[in-house]
Design a protein around this motif. Structure first.
Motif, PDB file in Angstrom:
ATOM      1  N   UNK A 131      44.552  22.365  50.304  1.00 33.71           N
ATOM      2  CA  UNK A 131      44.732  22.881  48.950  1.00 33.71           C
ATOM      3  C   UNK A 131      44.292  24.334  48.772  1.00 33.71           C
ATOM      4  N   UNK A 132      43.184  24.717  49.355  1.00 37.20           N
ATOM      5  CA  UNK A 132      42.707  26.088  49.143  1.00 37.20           C
ATOM      6  C   UNK A 132      43.670  27.138  49.689  1.00 37.20           C
ATOM      7  N   UNK A 164      47.303  25.903  44.008  1.00 41.51           N
ATOM      8  CA  UNK A 164      45.868  25.678  43.840  1.00 41.51           C
ATOM      9  C   UNK A 164      45.175  26.858  43.173  1.00 41.51           C
ATOM     10  N   UNK A 165      44.263  26.557  42.245  1.00 45.75           N
ATOM     11  CA  UNK A 165      43.405  27.566  41.623  1.00 45.75           C
ATOM     12  C   UNK A 165      41.968  27.078  41.761  1.00 45.75           C
ATOM     13  N   UNK A 166      41.130  27.870  42.416  1.00 43.37           N
ATOM     14  CA  UNK A 166      39.739  27.497  42.632  1.00 43.37           C
ATOM     15  C   UNK A 166      38.966  27.480  41.318  1.00 43.37           C
ATOM     16  N   UNK A 167      38.099  26.463  41.157  1.00 41.43           N
ATOM     17  CA  UNK A 167      37.240  26.385  39.982  1.00 41.43           C
ATOM     18  C   UNK A 167      35.770  26.339  40.360  1.00 41.43           C
ATOM     19  N   UNK A 168      35.489  26.394  41.637  1.00 42.73           N
ATOM     20  CA  UNK A 168      34.104  26.338  42.091  1.00 42.73           C
ATOM     21  C   UNK A 168      34.051  25.995  43.559  1.00 42.73           C
ATOM     22  N   UNK A 169      32.848  25.763  44.045  1.00 38.98           N
ATOM     23  CA  UNK A 169      32.652  25.470  45.456  1.00 38.98           C
ATOM     24  C   UNK A 169      33.360  24.171  45.830  1.00 38.98           C
ATOM     25  N   UNK A 170      34.432  24.305  46.601  1.00 37.39           N
ATOM     26  CA  UNK A 170      35.138  23.146  47.120  1.00 37.39           C
ATOM     27  C   UNK A 170      36.075  22.430  46.171  1.00 37.39           C
TER      28      UNK A 170
END
Length: 88
Positions: free
Chosen positions: A51-52, A57-63
């Motif tokens: 996903x990363x 995908x849009x990151x919202x935090x660690x992992x």
């Protein structure tokens, strides 16, 4: 934060189960059905597809992050589904 504390924290995050970002049991039926339809798997078995690295995908935090294919549903950065599209 000390290096030890950071390492310990990162170790706990990576050692958590695939439900670290979202507990599948608490997801609405529509999200669970969509994940099943898209073959969502956590963690991915392919280091080149997760996903990363996906355009949806849009990151919202660690992992963790959200996925456009899942209507903004929460996903693990290490997961993958059949709609994977590598970021440009």
């Amino acid at each position: 934060m000390s290096a030890f504390a950071a390492t310990t924290l990162l170790g706990k995050v990576s050692a958590q189960s695939p439900t670290a970002c979202a507990d599948p049991a608490t997801l609405p039926l529509s999200q669970r059905s969509r994940r099943r339809a898209l073959g969502y798997t956590s963690p991915s078995t392919d280091a080149q597809k997760h996903c990363s690295l996906c355009a949806f995908f849009t990151s919202t935090g660690v992992g963790c992050g959200t996925c456009q294919m899942l209507s903004g549903g929460t996903v693990e950065a290490t997961a993958v589904c059949t709609s994977f599209a590598k970021k440009a």
